[in-house]
Design a protein around this motif. Structure first.
Motif, PDB file in Angstrom:
ATOM      1  N   ASN A  27      37.132  31.420  37.762  1.00  0.00           N
ATOM      2  CA  ASN A  27      38.102  31.904  38.751  1.00  0.00           C
ATOM      3  C   ASN A  27      39.317  30.981  38.833  1.00  0.00           C
ATOM      4  O   ASN A  27      39.172  29.758  38.950  1.00  0.00           O
ATOM      5  CB  ASN A  27      37.452  31.982  40.136  1.00  0.00           C
ATOM      6  N   LEU A 167      43.817  36.182  42.862  1.00  0.00           N
ATOM      7  CA  LEU A 167      42.626  35.862  42.093  1.00  0.00           C
ATOM      8  C   LEU A 167      42.722  36.446  40.705  1.00  0.00           C
ATOM      9  O   LEU A 167      43.056  37.604  40.538  1.00  0.00           O
ATOM     10  CB  LEU A 167      41.373  36.421  42.783  1.00  0.00           C
ATOM     11  N   SER A 169      40.118  36.488  37.319  1.00  0.00           N
ATOM     12  CA  SER A 169      38.823  36.109  36.774  1.00  0.00           C
ATOM     13  C   SER A 169      38.830  36.358  35.274  1.00  0.00           C
ATOM     14  O   SER A 169      39.316  37.379  34.823  1.00  0.00           O
ATOM     15  CB  SER A 169      37.698  36.916  37.426  1.00  0.00           C
TER      16      SER A 169
END
Length: 170
Positions: A27, A167, A169
């Motif tokens: 992350n 975010l 990922s």
């Protein structure tokens, strides 16, 4: 954990099966000038059996305790081990899966690695019989492929935000 609950030593391992599944998530939380307006990661519990997290030194991870968000200290090179929903099921809620979130940070970026351990595919899990009695009735039904059900329900959606990208990922 099983021994601490006066259970047969391998009872949880038996529920995970011989081919438990590991999955890693890397992350990256970018610096966000409007951190007071967004979350890095929305409140959630993990559908895994266990989650192991390695964080950098930028704080941001919080857990919900007694209806209050508590910041988890970021200790360099330390691993944080959390129970997931499947261990909550297996222990009939003796061990709980914490609700957690990640705050955005206006000063710096944040990186973490989370490793999720789940039972093998098609393995049925449920509360251990030794944790069910008149004082603590059975709280969960047996279930197969819980992580898949959980993921479909709580799937993280990365949405574009006019203020920052919260975010990524990989």
């Amino acid at each position: 954990m099983a021994k601490s609950l006066n259970l047969e030593e391998n009872c949880f391992l038996n529920q995970f099966g011989e081919k438990g599944f590991l999955q890693a998530r890397f992350n990256y939380y970018s610096r966000c000038p409007s951190a007071d307006l967004v979350l890095g990661l929305k409140p959630h519990a993990d559908g895994s059996g266990y989650t192991i997290i390695l964080q950098d030194d930028a704080e941001g991870l919080q857990v919900l305790k007694d209806d209050q968000w508590v910041t988890v200290p970021s200790i360099p090179h330390a691993l944080l081990v959390l129970m997931g929903d499947q261990m909550e099921i297996m222990t009939n809620e003796v061990f709980k899966s914490p609700v957690r979130r990640v705050l955005a940070n206006s000063e710096r970026e944040r990186i973490s690695v989370a490793v999720f351990y789940t039972p093998e595919a098609n393995k049925e899990i449920g509360p251990e019989d030794g944790l069910i009695d008149e004082e603590r009735p059975k709280l969960f039904k047996k279930v197969k492929d819980y992580a898949d059900i959980h993921w479909d329900y709580y799937q993280i959606r990365v949405e574009s935000n006019p203020y920052c990208q919260s975010l990524k990922s990989y």
